[in-house]
Design an enzyme around this catalytic site. Structure first.
Site, PDB file in Angstrom:
ATOM      1  N   SER A 172    -107.108  -0.689  90.070  1.00 18.83           N
ATOM      2  CA  SER A 172    -106.732   0.711  90.451  1.00 18.83           C
ATOM      3  C   SER A 172    -106.858   0.867  91.971  1.00 18.83           C
ATOM      4  O   SER A 172    -106.191   1.712  92.565  1.00 18.83           O
ATOM      5  CB  SER A 172    -107.466   1.901  89.783  1.00 18.83           C
ATOM      6  OG  SER A 172    -108.833   1.723  90.328  1.00 18.83           O
TER       7      SER A 172
ATOM      8  N   LYS B 283    -112.682   5.218  93.790  1.00 18.33           N
ATOM      9  CA  LYS B 283    -111.327   6.082  94.184  1.00 18.33           C
ATOM     10  C   LYS B 283    -111.220   6.500  95.528  1.00 18.33           C
ATOM     11  O   LYS B 283    -112.330   6.383  96.357  1.00 18.33           O
ATOM     12  CB  LYS B 283    -111.198   7.212  93.300  1.00 18.33           C
ATOM     13  CG  LYS B 283    -111.010   6.948  91.748  1.00 18.33           C
ATOM     14  CD  LYS B 283    -109.743   6.056  91.335  1.00 18.33           C
ATOM     15  CE  LYS B 283    -110.057   5.621  89.959  1.00 18.33           C
ATOM     16  NZ  LYS B 283    -109.144   4.616  89.392  1.00 18.33           N
TER      17      LYS B 283
END
Length: 192
Positions: free
Chosen positions: A40, A109
């Protein structure tokens, strides 16, 4: 003789326990090595990259746009000190090298929105407060299928992965309470 051996064993035991407690305190509250799992954040961090998390960033809770953070994705769960100790024991680099696994609810993230911000999406662009968000760290275009305006509540952040087309992030779990930030990315320590 027996008394001397007992004293020596006791002395070594105290040193070993002291060292273990010191490492636990450092990993829980200062810095912690861990390993990236998943794709990700590709473009910035790759699967299996070894990184150091700065835990001191959780003290003042002042994060900026573009900061890379590790979050607890269970956004409805109230975090405690026991969660922090558990994270440290189960998700550090040494534990990963032994068990080859980490908890899958801790995600790394990038912060793209802070409290009060308005986040919107066009087909392949993030809009922050009505302006296109410049994201030089993205290495491939993203596709967004979101037709809503998101207002980041007080005490929350909005996070996205750099590899948007495969990332689970705030588009899936919603905004993230600041208390769910475990630490911020500090350093990559790969031996490559």
């Amino acid at each position: 003789m027996k008394k001397r051996i007992f004293k020596e064993l006791l002395s070594w035991s105290i040193y070993i326990i002291g060292a273990f407690i010191s490492v636990l305190v450092i990993n829980t509250f200062i810095v912690q090595p861990t390993q990236v799992q998943g794709r990700s954040m590709e473009g910035t961090l790759k699967n299996n990259d070894r990184i150091i998390i700065n835990k001191l960033s959780t003290i003042n809770k002042s994060y900026d746009y573009g900061d890379i953070v590790v979050i607890d994705s269970r956004v409805d769960k109230k975090r405690t000190v026991l969660d922090e100790l558990g994270f440290n024991l189960r998700n550090n680099l040494i534990a990963f090298l032994i068990t080859k696994s980490q908890d899958d609810y801790y995600w790394i993230k990038r912060i793209v929105g802070k409290e009060g911000d308005i986040i919107e999406f066009t087909e392949n662009t993030v809009m922050l407060n009505g302006e296109i968000l410049e994201e030089p760290y993205l290495d491939k275009p993203a596709r967004y299928n979101i037709d809503e305006q998101i207002i980041v509540p007080k005490g929350h952040i909005f996070v996205l992965g750099d590899n948007r087309n495969v990332s689970e992030d705030s588009r899936h779990i919603g905004t993230v309470p600041i208390e769910n930030v475990i630490g911020s990315y500090w350093l990559k320590v790969n031996r490559n």
